[in-house]
Design a protein around this motif. Structure first.
Motif, PDB file in Angstrom:
ATOM      1  N   HIS A   9      17.199  17.536  -1.441  1.00  0.00           N
ATOM      2  CA  HIS A   9      16.563  18.643  -0.737  1.00  0.00           C
ATOM      3  C   HIS A   9      15.066  18.401  -0.582  1.00  0.00           C
ATOM      4  CE1 HIS A   9      15.622  22.686   0.590  1.00  0.00           C
ATOM      5  NE2 HIS A   9      14.783  22.833  -0.431  1.00  0.00           N
ATOM      6  N   GLU A  10      14.419  17.972  -1.678  1.00  0.00           N
ATOM      7  CA  GLU A  10      12.974  17.707  -1.631  1.00  0.00           C
ATOM      8  C   GLU A  10      12.660  16.541  -0.701  1.00  0.00           C
ATOM      9  OE1 GLU A  10      11.705  19.104  -6.147  1.00  0.00           O
ATOM     10  OE2 GLU A  10      12.533  17.100  -5.804  1.00  0.00           O
ATOM     11  N   ARG A  11      13.551  15.543  -0.692  1.00  0.00           N
ATOM     12  CA  ARG A  11      13.370  14.400   0.195  1.00  0.00           C
ATOM     13  C   ARG A  11      13.411  14.841   1.653  1.00  0.00           C
ATOM     14  NH1 ARG A  11      17.349   9.872  -1.712  1.00  0.00           N
ATOM     15  NH2 ARG A  11      16.625  10.496  -3.776  1.00  0.00           N
ATOM     16  N   GLY A  12      14.331  15.746   1.963  1.00  0.00           N
ATOM     17  CA  GLY A  12      14.442  16.255   3.321  1.00  0.00           C
ATOM     18  C   GLY A  12      13.188  16.980   3.762  1.00  0.00           C
ATOM     19  N   ILE A  13      12.597  17.781   2.843  1.00  0.00           N
ATOM     20  CA  ILE A  13      11.351  18.500   3.161  1.00  0.00           C
ATOM     21  C   ILE A  13      10.223  17.510   3.429  1.00  0.00           C
ATOM     22  CG2 ILE A  13       9.592  20.062   2.251  1.00  0.00           C
ATOM     23  CD1 ILE A  13      11.822  21.461   0.676  1.00  0.00           C
ATOM     24  N   LEU A  14      10.136  16.467   2.576  1.00  0.00           N
ATOM     25  CA  LEU A  14       9.082  15.457   2.748  1.00  0.00           C
ATOM     26  C   LEU A  14       9.251  14.730   4.075  1.00  0.00           C
ATOM     27  CD1 LEU A  14       6.673  13.846   1.619  1.00  0.00           C
ATOM     28  CD2 LEU A  14       8.338  12.317   0.531  1.00  0.00           C
ATOM     29  N   ASP A  15      10.483  14.360   4.409  1.00  0.00           N
ATOM     30  CA  ASP A  15      10.724  13.630   5.655  1.00  0.00           C
ATOM     31  C   ASP A  15      10.388  14.479   6.878  1.00  0.00           C
ATOM     32  OD1 ASP A  15      11.561  11.553   4.100  1.00  0.00           O
ATOM     33  OD2 ASP A  15      13.706  11.857   4.449  1.00  0.00           O
ATOM     34  N   GLU A  16      10.725  15.768   6.809  1.00  0.00           N
ATOM     35  CA  GLU A  16      10.448  16.650   7.946  1.00  0.00           C
ATOM     36  C   GLU A  16       8.957  16.889   8.138  1.00  0.00           C
ATOM     37  OE1 GLU A  16      12.710  20.164   7.309  1.00  0.00           O
ATOM     38  OE2 GLU A  16      14.658  19.179   7.655  1.00  0.00           O
ATOM     39  N   SER A  17       8.161  16.678   7.084  1.00  0.00           N
ATOM     40  CA  SER A  17       6.707  16.845   7.206  1.00  0.00           C
ATOM     41  C   SER A  17       6.073  15.719   8.012  1.00  0.00           C
ATOM     42  CB  SER A  17       6.067  16.889   5.816  1.00  0.00           C
ATOM     43  OG  SER A  17       6.043  15.588   5.227  1.00  0.00           O
ATOM     44  N   MET A  77       0.825  -1.206   0.000  1.00  0.00           N
ATOM     45  CA  MET A  77       0.000   0.000   0.000  1.00  0.00           C
ATOM     46  C   MET A  77       0.867   1.268   0.000  1.00  0.00           C
ATOM     47  SD  MET A  77      -3.068   0.968   2.627  1.00  0.00           S
ATOM     48  CE  MET A  77      -1.981   1.033   4.041  1.00  0.00           C
ATOM     49  N   ILE A  78       2.008   1.211   0.680  1.00  0.00           N
ATOM     50  CA  ILE A  78       2.856   2.387   0.789  1.00  0.00           C
ATOM     51  C   ILE A  78       3.904   2.448  -0.332  1.00  0.00           C
ATOM     52  CG2 ILE A  78       4.695   1.417   2.232  1.00  0.00           C
ATOM     53  CD1 ILE A  78       4.559   3.955   3.916  1.00  0.00           C
ATOM     54  N   ASP A  79       4.005   1.385  -1.126  1.00  0.00           N
ATOM     55  CA  ASP A  79       5.029   1.319  -2.177  1.00  0.00           C
ATOM     56  C   ASP A  79       5.010   2.507  -3.142  1.00  0.00           C
ATOM     57  OD1 ASP A  79       6.250  -0.884  -1.230  1.00  0.00           O
ATOM     58  OD2 ASP A  79       5.370  -2.298  -2.641  1.00  0.00           O
ATOM     59  N   PRO A  80       3.833   2.959  -3.641  1.00  0.00           N
ATOM     60  CA  PRO A  80       3.837   4.119  -4.554  1.00  0.00           C
ATOM     61  C   PRO A  80       4.458   5.369  -3.922  1.00  0.00           C
ATOM     62  CG  PRO A  80       1.733   2.994  -4.668  1.00  0.00           C
ATOM     63  CD  PRO A  80       2.479   2.388  -3.511  1.00  0.00           C
ATOM     64  N   LEU A  81       4.208   5.578  -2.633  1.00  0.00           N
ATOM     65  CA  LEU A  81       4.790   6.733  -1.947  1.00  0.00           C
ATOM     66  C   LEU A  81       6.308   6.594  -1.803  1.00  0.00           C
ATOM     67  CD1 LEU A  81       2.156   7.365   0.871  1.00  0.00           C
ATOM     68  CD2 LEU A  81       2.685   8.878  -1.050  1.00  0.00           C
ATOM     69  N   ILE A  82       6.753   5.367  -1.532  1.00  0.00           N
ATOM     70  CA  ILE A  82       8.190   5.133  -1.414  1.00  0.00           C
ATOM     71  C   ILE A  82       8.873   5.378  -2.757  1.00  0.00           C
ATOM     72  CG2 ILE A  82       9.962   3.416  -0.918  1.00  0.00           C
ATOM     73  CD1 ILE A  82       8.424   4.337   1.546  1.00  0.00           C
ATOM     74  N   ARG A  83       8.249   4.925  -3.837  1.00  0.00           N
ATOM     75  CA  ARG A  83       8.825   5.142  -5.168  1.00  0.00           C
ATOM     76  C   ARG A  83       8.843   6.635  -5.516  1.00  0.00           C
ATOM     77  NH1 ARG A  83       5.910   0.377  -6.476  1.00  0.00           N
ATOM     78  NH2 ARG A  83       4.196   1.609  -7.374  1.00  0.00           N
ATOM     79  N   PHE A  84       7.761   7.337  -5.131  1.00  0.00           N
ATOM     80  CA  PHE A  84       7.700   8.784  -5.362  1.00  0.00           C
ATOM     81  C   PHE A  84       8.840   9.484  -4.630  1.00  0.00           C
ATOM     82  CE2 PHE A  84       6.259  12.840  -3.475  1.00  0.00           C
ATOM     83  CZ  PHE A  84       6.157  13.602  -4.629  1.00  0.00           C
ATOM     84  N   ARG A  85       9.084   9.096  -3.380  1.00  0.00           N
ATOM     85  CA  ARG A  85      10.148   9.705  -2.593  1.00  0.00           C
ATOM     86  C   ARG A  85      11.508   9.456  -3.229  1.00  0.00           C
ATOM     87  NH1 ARG A  85      13.910   8.251   1.008  1.00  0.00           N
ATOM     88  NH2 ARG A  85      14.422   9.678   2.730  1.00  0.00           N
ATOM     89  N   SER A  86      11.709   8.258  -3.783  1.00  0.00           N
ATOM     90  CA  SER A  86      13.017   7.919  -4.349  1.00  0.00           C
ATOM     91  C   SER A  86      13.362   8.764  -5.575  1.00  0.00           C
ATOM     92  CB  SER A  86      13.049   6.433  -4.730  1.00  0.00           C
ATOM     93  OG  SER A  86      12.177   6.170  -5.817  1.00  0.00           O
ATOM     94  N   ARG A  87      12.359   9.362  -6.214  1.00  0.00           N
ATOM     95  CA  ARG A  87      12.600  10.174  -7.410  1.00  0.00           C
ATOM     96  C   ARG A  87      12.851  11.646  -7.079  1.00  0.00           C
ATOM     97  NH1 ARG A  87       8.370   6.710  -9.462  1.00  0.00           N
ATOM     98  NH2 ARG A  87       6.814   8.298  -8.956  1.00  0.00           N
ATOM     99  N   LEU A  88      12.709  12.011  -5.822  1.00  0.00           N
ATOM    100  CA  LEU A  88      12.914  13.395  -5.417  1.00  0.00           C
ATOM    101  C   LEU A  88      14.398  13.710  -5.251  1.00  0.00           C
ATOM    102  CD1 LEU A  88      10.143  13.722  -2.668  1.00  0.00           C
ATOM    103  CD2 LEU A  88      10.002  14.466  -5.053  1.00  0.00           C
ATOM    104  N   SER A  89      14.722  14.983  -5.338  1.00  0.00           N
ATOM    105  CA  SER A  89      16.089  15.416  -5.048  1.00  0.00           C
ATOM    106  C   SER A  89      16.328  15.287  -3.548  1.00  0.00           C
ATOM    107  CB  SER A  89      16.289  16.867  -5.480  1.00  0.00           C
ATOM    108  OG  SER A  89      15.509  17.735  -4.660  1.00  0.00           O
TER     109      SER A  89
END
Length: 326
Positions: A15-23, A1-13
């Motif tokens: 910096h963008e990954r850090g913003i997503l994680d901090e959210s 169920m969470i796989d699409p979100l994990i794949r989306f995160r892996s395509r981020l830069s």
């Protein structure tokens, strides 16, 4: 169920990954065990690395969500190569100088198709192997191919009885599939064969039934020492300018860490239930790995340190989420 979100995160830069994680929109969770104990600076086994700050020793275990179930209702393997009671356990020792040791091992049910009926009396539960060798080998190979890809060479440590008929039957079938595994005969360079799947048998009950009791379990050391030395351990260093904050490295220091040594293989330990016998042997394997690391630094740990280590692993074995009875 969470796989699409994990794949989306892996395509981020980054910096963008850090913003997503901090959210905190994505939060990782495990079912298992985590406990850390603080080691005072004076009791640290790495005395050559001067520091006034304490070290930390951690044991964490992650119980697989695949092939889940209670003790007698979930045994063996499924067609995808997942086994019941599969747990990845990691020992971590962190020193405020920035040096961090990690060692990983796994446990899991005997990876063939088998069932165990419930009964009113202890040790009266009958074991039944439910598929032929031909119908089992593919799932067996999937299981160990996954382990080999994730961890490298796999050393099987089977703790089941060599005299109890039902455990002997399981061991016999286990050995049959090991012999027919592609990983058991891998051709290396120069035409030499290099097996990526090795097995050892240690009859835990027979070895510990004498006057020495469970202390005699330490005899397993002689059986696995050569392989344990060759597997090594993970060692990384964040440098001597690491900042101490609540017995952990600051985020900036972690990003600058580099790997000194990598673990090159893994022990897969099992008994019938993958509980008490397995946990005690894994405690010994963990201690051997730490001792190897300390020997490379010409250091030795104190009795107090090993008492804390043993206590962590005892708590790991007692915790209810790791028990298939829960």
């Amino acid at each position: 169920m969470i796989d699409p979100l994990i794949r989306f995160r892996s395509r981020l830069s980054q910096h963008e990954r850090g913003i997503l994680d901090e959210s905190r929109m994505l939060t990782s969770a495990i079912r298992g065990f985590v406990l850390t104990v603080t080691i005072a600076a004076a009791a640290s086994p790495l005395k050559g690395l001067k520091s006034n700050y304490p070290s930390s020793l951690t044991v964490l275990s992650r119980l697989s969500c695949r092939r889940a179930g209670t003790r007698f209702n979930s045994r063996g393997i499924d067609d995808d190569g997942n086994v019941a009671n599969f747990v990845e356990s990691e020992t971590v020792f962190w020193h405020p100088s920035g040096l961090c040791f990690s060692y990983v091992q796994v446990r899991g049910s005997v990876p063939i198709f088998w069932e165990q009926t419930t009964g009113l009396l202890p040790n009266q539960q009958k074991i039944q192997i439910t598929r032929s060798p031909e119908a089992t080998q593919a799932a067996f190979d999937k299981h160990f191919e996954h382990l080999e890809q994730a961890y490298g060479t796999v050393q099987i440590l089977n703790l089941m009885s060599a005299v109890k008929p039902q455990e002997v039957d399981l061991t016999t079938r286990y050995q049959h599939h090991i012999q027919h595994s592609p990983l058991n005969q891998t051709v290396g360079s120069g035409g030499m064969t290099d097996s990526r799947l090795i097995q050892s048998q240690f009859d835990f009950h027979a070895e510990t039934k004498g006057s020495g009791g469970y202390e005699a379990a330490s005899m397993v050391r002689r059986l696995i020492k050569e392989r344990a030395d060759s597997f090594a351990y993970l060692l990384c260093d964040a440098g001597h300018d690491s900042q101490y904050s609540g017995s952990r490295l600051e985020k900036s220091s972690l990003q600058e860490s580099f790997v000194i040594l990598q673990q090159e293989g893994i022990f897969r330990t099992n008994c019938l239930d993958c509980l008490d016998r397995t946990n005690l042997i894994q405690t010994i394997i963990s201690q051997m790995a730490i001792e190897l690391c300390l020997s490379h630094h010409s250091e030795r740990a104190t009795a107090d340190f090993w008492m804390r280590h043993s206590s962590l692993w005892a708590d790991n074995g007692d915790v209810s989420p790791l028990s298939p009875l829960s």
